[in-house]
Design a protein around this motif. Structure first.
Motif, short mmCIF file in Angstrom:
data_model
loop_
_atom_site.label_atom_id
_atom_site.label_comp_id
_atom_site.label_asym_id
_atom_site.label_seq_id
_atom_site.Cartn_x
_atom_site.Cartn_y
_atom_site.Cartn_z
N VAL A 26 2.14 -0.95 -12.96
CA VAL A 26 1.25 0.10 -12.47
C VAL A 26 1.37 1.35 -13.34
CG1 VAL A 26 0.88 1.71 -10.53
CG2 VAL A 26 1.05 -0.76 -10.12
N ARG A 27 2.58 1.75 -13.67
CA ARG A 27 2.77 2.94 -14.52
C ARG A 27 2.11 2.75 -15.89
NH1 ARG A 27 9.01 3.85 -12.91
NH2 ARG A 27 8.65 5.04 -11.00
N ALA A 28 2.25 1.56 -16.46
CA ALA A 28 1.64 1.29 -17.78
C ALA A 28 0.11 1.38 -17.69
CB ALA A 28 2.07 -0.09 -18.28
N LEU A 29 -0.49 0.85 -16.64
CA LEU A 29 -1.94 0.94 -16.47
C LEU A 29 -2.40 2.38 -16.32
CD1 LEU A 29 -2.53 -2.09 -14.07
CD2 LEU A 29 -3.31 -1.88 -16.45
N LEU A 30 -1.67 3.16 -15.53
CA LEU A 30 -2.05 4.56 -15.32
C LEU A 30 -1.97 5.37 -16.61
CD1 LEU A 30 -0.28 5.15 -11.90
CD2 LEU A 30 -2.76 5.23 -12.31
N GLU A 31 -1.03 5.04 -17.48
CA GLU A 31 -0.91 5.74 -18.77
C GLU A 31 -2.08 5.41 -19.69
OE1 GLU A 31 2.83 4.83 -20.60
OE2 GLU A 31 3.99 5.72 -18.96
N ARG A 32 -2.65 4.22 -19.55
CA ARG A 32 -3.66 3.74 -20.49
C ARG A 32 -5.10 3.91 -20.01
NH1 ARG A 32 0.86 0.75 -21.03
NH2 ARG A 32 1.46 -0.08 -23.05
N LEU A 96 -9.04 10.24 -3.58
CA LEU A 96 -9.18 9.64 -4.91
C LEU A 96 -10.60 9.18 -5.19
CD1 LEU A 96 -5.79 7.74 -5.03
CD2 LEU A 96 -6.36 9.94 -6.08
N TRP A 97 -11.25 8.61 -4.19
CA TRP A 97 -12.64 8.21 -4.37
C TRP A 97 -13.53 9.43 -4.60
CZ3 TRP A 97 -13.29 3.90 -0.13
CH2 TRP A 97 -12.79 2.70 -0.65
N ALA A 98 -13.22 10.55 -3.97
CA ALA A 98 -13.98 11.79 -4.19
C ALA A 98 -13.87 12.25 -5.64
CB ALA A 98 -13.51 12.88 -3.24
N GLU A 99 -12.80 11.85 -6.32
CA GLU A 99 -12.61 12.17 -7.75
C GLU A 99 -13.22 11.07 -8.65
OE1 GLU A 99 -8.41 12.69 -8.36
OE2 GLU A 99 -8.27 14.28 -6.87
N ASN A 100 -13.97 10.15 -8.04
CA ASN A 100 -14.59 9.03 -8.76
C ASN A 100 -13.58 8.15 -9.50
OD1 ASN A 100 -17.32 9.51 -8.01
ND2 ASN A 100 -17.31 11.25 -9.42
N LYS A 101 -12.44 7.95 -8.88
CA LYS A 101 -11.38 7.12 -9.47
C LYS A 101 -11.36 5.74 -8.80
CE LYS A 101 -9.45 10.33 -12.09
NZ LYS A 101 -9.25 10.21 -13.52
N THR A 102 -10.87 4.76 -9.54
CA THR A 102 -10.52 3.47 -8.96
C THR A 102 -9.10 3.62 -8.45
OG1 THR A 102 -11.97 2.22 -10.42
CG2 THR A 102 -10.14 1.02 -9.43
N VAL A 103 -8.89 3.30 -7.18
CA VAL A 103 -7.60 3.51 -6.55
C VAL A 103 -6.66 2.37 -6.89
CG1 VAL A 103 -6.38 3.87 -4.37
CG2 VAL A 103 -8.69 4.78 -4.68
N LEU A 104 -5.46 2.72 -7.36
CA LEU A 104 -4.45 1.74 -7.75
C LEU A 104 -3.31 1.81 -6.74
CD1 LEU A 104 -3.80 -0.27 -10.03
CD2 LEU A 104 -2.71 1.61 -11.25
N PHE A 105 -3.03 0.66 -6.11
CA PHE A 105 -1.98 0.58 -5.10
C PHE A 105 -0.77 -0.16 -5.65
CE2 PHE A 105 -5.89 0.74 -2.57
CZ PHE A 105 -5.58 1.71 -1.64
N ASP A 106 0.41 0.32 -5.32
CA ASP A 106 1.69 -0.32 -5.59
C ASP A 106 2.37 -0.44 -4.23
OD1 ASP A 106 4.40 -0.81 -6.08
OD2 ASP A 106 4.56 0.64 -7.70
N VAL A 107 2.22 -1.62 -3.60
CA VAL A 107 2.67 -1.78 -2.21
C VAL A 107 3.44 -3.07 -2.03
CG1 VAL A 107 0.80 -0.38 -1.22
CG2 VAL A 107 0.45 -2.81 -1.56
N ASP A 108 4.16 -3.15 -0.92
CA ASP A 108 4.88 -4.38 -0.62
C ASP A 108 3.88 -5.50 -0.32
OD1 ASP A 108 4.18 -3.61 2.10
OD2 ASP A 108 5.80 -4.91 2.76
N VAL A 109 4.38 -6.70 -0.20
CA VAL A 109 3.52 -7.88 -0.07
C VAL A 109 2.62 -7.81 1.16
CG1 VAL A 109 3.56 -10.40 0.26
CG2 VAL A 109 5.11 -9.31 -1.40
N TYR A 110 3.18 -7.44 2.30
CA TYR A 110 2.36 -7.40 3.52
C TYR A 110 1.36 -6.25 3.48
CZ TYR A 110 5.47 -11.03 4.93
OH TYR A 110 6.16 -12.22 4.95
N GLY A 111 1.74 -5.15 2.87
CA GLY A 111 0.79 -4.06 2.67
C GLY A 111 -0.36 -4.50 1.80
N GLY A 112 -0.06 -5.26 0.74
CA GLY A 112 -1.10 -5.78 -0.15
C GLY A 112 -2.07 -6.71 0.57
N ILE A 113 -1.52 -7.58 1.39
CA ILE A 113 -2.37 -8.51 2.17
C ILE A 113 -3.28 -7.72 3.10
CG2 ILE A 113 -2.34 -10.28 3.99
CD1 ILE A 113 0.27 -11.34 2.62
N ASN A 114 -2.72 -6.72 3.77
CA ASN A 114 -3.52 -5.91 4.71
C ASN A 114 -4.58 -5.08 4.00
OD1 ASN A 114 -2.16 -6.88 6.96
ND2 ASN A 114 -0.62 -5.29 6.87
N LEU A 115 -4.24 -4.53 2.83
CA LEU A 115 -5.23 -3.76 2.07
C LEU A 115 -6.37 -4.66 1.60
CD1 LEU A 115 -2.92 -1.43 -0.04
CD2 LEU A 115 -4.55 -0.71 1.73
#
Length: 174
Positions: A26-32, A96-115
């Motif tokens: 996630v950090r590498a993607l945010l830098e690029r 973040l959407w108000a800033e016209n960004k694509t939201v990047l999540f770094d979450v645990d497995v169950y959080g990812g499933i729920n999102l």
């Protein structure tokens, strides 16, 4: 944003067992990629080391977190360990959407499933796998931030989490 409200942006979700490397990716993607923005999670724990409120997490405390649950302020939340709550605030995604960004999540497995369930086709979800449970254990030990009991707890949880990759759009070995 209510569940019935029109979704206005896109999301990318990264989930993995602890130590698989999702945060590094996630950090590498945010830098690029300037079009991405990191969704800051909320938690009930106290800051560690150099962690900063509203940068690393929204540190709400246990009672503050429970109050936000009552207010229906979360897209998703979990009690990951006893009295250790983590969640995604609706207001954070809206910001973040108000800033016209694509939201990047770094979450645990169950959080990812729920999102992914919540956002559906507006989200692309990735499950990061370690090459093996032995490599995962080595990574956790090399961090030198956990007690032996916590390492064992994380490894037991990882064994269960590794069976959840089918709930994600893509599985990637790191």
């Amino acid at each position: 944003m209510d569940k019935d409200q029109k979704r206005t942006g896109k999301c990318i979700i990264f989930s993995a067992p602890s130590g698989a490397g999702k945060t590094t990716i996630v950090r590498a993607l945010l830098e690029r990629m300037d079009e991405l923005a990191f969704s800051i999670s909320a938690c009930s724990r106290e800051p560690r080391g150099n962690e900063v409120h509203e940068k690393d997490y929204y540190f709400l405390g246990i009672e503050g977190f429970k109050e936000k649950i009552k207010e229906n302020a979360f897209i998703e939340w979990e009690e990951v360990y006893a009295d250790h709550f983590y969640g995604t605030l609706k207001s954070e995604v809206d910001r973040l959407w108000a800033e016209n960004k694509t939201v990047l999540f770094d979450v645990d497995v169950y959080g990812g499933i729920n999102l992914k369930k919540y956002f559906g086709d507006a989200a692309m979800s990735f499950f990061i796998l370690p090459p093996s449970i032995e490599v995962l254990e080595e990574r956790l030990r090399n961090r030198q931030t956990e007690t032996e009991d916590k390492i064992i707890t994380r490894l037991k949880k990882a064994e269960e989490e590794l069976s959840k990759s089918e709930f994600f759009d893509r599985a990637v070995v790191n």
